[in-house]
Design an enzyme around this catalytic site. Structure first.
Site, PDB file in Angstrom:
ATOM      1  N   ASP A   1       0.869  -1.183   0.000  1.00 12.01           N
ATOM      2  CA  ASP A   1       0.000   0.000   0.000  1.00 12.01           C
ATOM      3  C   ASP A   1       0.902   1.227   0.000  1.00 12.01           C
ATOM      4  OD1 ASP A   1       0.795  -0.727   2.667  1.00 12.01           O
ATOM      5  OD2 ASP A   1      -0.627   0.747   3.437  1.00 12.01           O
TER       6      ASP A   1
ATOM      7  N   GLU B   1      -0.059  -0.882   5.748  1.00 13.30           N
ATOM      8  CA  GLU B   1       1.049  -0.369   6.552  1.00 13.30           C
ATOM      9  C   GLU B   1       0.976   1.135   6.745  1.00 13.30           C
ATOM     10  OE1 GLU B   1       4.927   1.159   7.753  1.00 13.30           O
ATOM     11  OE2 GLU B   1       3.918   1.624   5.873  1.00 13.30           O
TER      12      GLU B   1
END
Lengths: 476, 476
Positions: free
Chosen positions: A103, A168
């Site tokens: 991400d 994250e």
């Protein structure tokens, strides 16, 4: 053997470099922004893409469902699945588990990017794109390291596992529970955990032995039931924006919240000496970020405040007028977003209480009729490792082989929350082996990964797998 | 005669009400947001639409080129043309000039609108849409008033001119010069200027005799050359956002800038008495805006601070993180937007100097390496009229005829910069005759115009044209 392998890496029989760059381009093209709920389908697509790649390589792959996320408005949203994969299952070998995330932070061309952030663009040997360095290229470099062994029909010197997540950038929502749940299954045979989600401090390669944590807060001040015309109502209502800026405004730029500074572990003489020896060019650092003065004018103070002291940053305000142009509005509900970086021995639960109590006490003094709500939306702990552990010694050897120099031993100002979780839950040893450049612009406009770091980083990973296989069982 | 005319207004031979509402719907559907440069084509289309309508009615219409606008980045952009029109040219009659604007404030559904802001939606007799009350329906009501006379084949009792602009919401850029240029031509035969760009104070109709001005500022703090990761750089750089909030943060909510309060004309006993007599329900006002406490707890203080004292509002910050979710960024360049409402005897040029000097002196104390730039982007003067002027007496009679009550004599907290310009340049007398409701939500979410105010307002304008025709020449 390994040494000759990574010398061959650019030859067609090991890795097709055209393919390597195309893969990074494909991954960057997926807008896997985990903070924007509207991009969630892209994030799901990203995880599928990672899983398919690992499957094609012959790994044993799972897309692990980690449940749902609760949004501030009470709605729920499916979390991106976590990809786990396994290559090799030889109990005579060590098993490493490589953690990474795919991400990214938000990025828009109009934020000041020179190129489309989701269209990987090469300029002067640098590959510009959101997530290029944080953390897509490092994840791919690990994949390519495994592919290199496969291309030469060589057995992997260690069993390799992957844990790749998609949350994250917003606090690894759901991952802790997944690690907990698989502690005695997927993670039970793991010997070492490797994280490559950070960068070097200079042109010298580095090994990272600590990260700061992060407590991210929303401070919402709510007043009128809707936005008001500032001409018509200005002077009669107590404006939420004035209250919010009043409680955030602090003439010193220091953390005023009682108890926070007191919790910080004192700087030891040994640390001071280590910092003193680190290669760090203050002028270069200033030039890179484009300022002529920093918070501290000597290297040790600066490194200490970058790595091992807490700091507060105000990221912005939601709900106020933020577009170009003019709007004469009194915003009705405004939410400041700020975060405090955590260091040993701060405790996020305590910080939450300290910040909330402090803001409410400052707000109470204003005697405002508006309502203040303080929420801690991320609470990530710091992490610290022993630089003399065999994992680090193996890292030093691998770096020496590939780059022909000794690494800097550094800490990281940013947060990799999962390091702390891995340590607490699995009890395994962890190493952080960054391949990102010191000037990659993580979270900023014009994030990039250099061709050099990407390819030499892949070579480092190839060498490191070999070095780890040499660690004696007794020293685990 | 006029009396019977506005009683007939809803019959087909005077005005087709279906048509009246459709026209407002069509006008609201044009996103004529003058603050957003990307909407400029819509704004041009809006001005064309107004010109076409007036032409169809047989007016002598001109689309007056008022040049270009300079943007903060140095680029230029064509200003929306000003529409002028003339109906009747009988030198034995008075000539009124009706001023209005058809540009609007920004509006997005996600700001909290219950309906699409650009799709006029009727709910319980209210017509919701951006610009419905500010200022599209009032402009249309004047057009319908002229149409009513035409529908009954009656001569207009006065010559009617229109000046309709498209930059009011951002400071009427270019209009001053246009009025100056046409002072001795278009404006030379004008006797009176009528502005209907504000609202009542309660359910009682009102005449407005004063407005506040507005000085709108951008305070930009620039530091690093790009946004930085707050984990990686937090603690080393002096953050522009901290500086900006530090210089804006003020524990009192009062204007601290030296010299501003001193310039304000003192409240006279006569004013105090007038305010005392005005119908104003404090509880209703609090309910309407949804707060349980106001800046002042008595009516006179509240009205005085709404109308005749300056106030400062912080509208928002451009350049910081303003989206939902979390982003761990240190914004590199942040621009606060705030405005100070002007009252007699404040002088915008002086306010500009006072604000700029004050912010620079507060900023200097921080000894920050960042750069502060203060710009005044709007500088509009306040306006004040004599409530005993024949124009106001005619207004009182017309209101009595249509609503069967006496009007409140009120001031306006907001700014209609053009009133002051008309007064200074043409020397003509001005009246403000609002037809907007007290709860129309100008500049806010869910702006609306009620059917009642729209139709009764049209009747008021019909009656007022007749009353103005009765004013004796000698009293001009």
């Amino acid at each position: 053997l390994t040494f000759s392998l990574f010398q061959d890496i650019s030859s067609d029989n090991v890795l097709d470099l055209g393919c390597v760059f195309q893969m990074l381009r494909d991954w960057v093209a997926i807008e896997s922004d985990s903070s924007n709920v509207q991009k969630r389908p892209e994030l799901h697509r990203m995880m599928e893409t990672v899983a398919q790649k690992l499957q094609l390589m012959g790994g044993t792959v799972q897309l692990v469902d980690i449940g749902e996320q609760e949004l501030p408005d009470g709605q729920t949203l499916e979390l991106p699945k976590v990809v786990t994969a396994q290559f090799g299952n030889d109990s005579s070998k060590h098993t490493v588990c490589i953690y990474g995330h795919v991400d990214v932070q938000p990025a828009k061309l109009e934020d000041g990017w020179a190129t489309d952030p989701y269209n990987l663009t090469e300029i002067n040997g640098n590959l510009y794109g959101r997530g290029a360095s944080d953390n897509k290229a490092p994840v791919l470099a690990w994949i390519h390291a495994v592919e290199a062994y496969q291309a030469l029909s060589m057995d992997l010197p260690v069993n390799v596992k992957f844990v790749i997540e998609g949350m994250e950038e917003t606090g690894s929502n759901g991952l802790d529970a997944m690690i907990m749940a698989q502690r005695d299954t997927f993670f039970s045979e793991v010997d070492y955990i490797i994280i490559s989600d950070c960068g070097w401090l200079s042109r010298r390669p580095a090994l990272t032995y600590g990260t700061r944590g992060n407590c991210y807060f929303f401070a919402e001040v709510e007043g009128p039931k809707q936005d008001l015309h500032s001409g018509v109502y200005g002077g009669t209502v107590i404006e939420p924006m004035t209250d919010l800026i009043g409680i955030l405004g602090d003439p010193s730029g220091k953390i005023l919240i009682p108890g926070i500074r007191e919790a910080v572990a004192p700087l030891s003489d040994e640390e001071w000496k280590m910092y003193q020896d680190i290669q760090f060019d203050m002028d270069n650092y200033k030039n890179k970020i484009g300022v002529n003065q920093l918070m501290y004018s000597n290297k040790v103070d600066l490194l200490a405040h970058m790595w091992r002291y807490p700091t507060v940053s105000i990221h912005g305000i939601e709900g106020a007028f933020s577009d170009p142009g003019t709007k004469t509005v009194i915003p009705a509900k405004v939410t400041a977003k700020f975060s405090i970086r955590q260091v040993p021995d701060m405790d996020p639960a305590m910080v939450k209480k300290q910040v909330t109590d402090y803001l409410h006490s400052v707000f109470a003094k204003r005697k405002s009729p508006n309502k203040l709500k303080v929420t801690m939306v991320i609470g990530a702990k710091p992490w610290l490792a022993d630089t003399h552990h065999p994992l680090y010694e193996a890292g030093k050897v691998a770096i020496k082989r590939v780059f022909n120099m000794d690494p800097d031993l550094i800490r990281e100002g940013g947060t990799i929350p999962i390091a702390r979780t891995f340590q607490d839950v699995t009890g395994k040893s962890i190493i952080m082996m960054p391949i990102g450049g010191f000037d990659d612009g993580l979270h900023s406009q014009n994030e990039k990964m250099s061709r050099y770091n990407y390819i030499e980083g892949t070579k480092l990973f190839i060498a490191y797998l070999n070095e780890v296989s040499q660690i004696k069982r007794t020293s685990v």
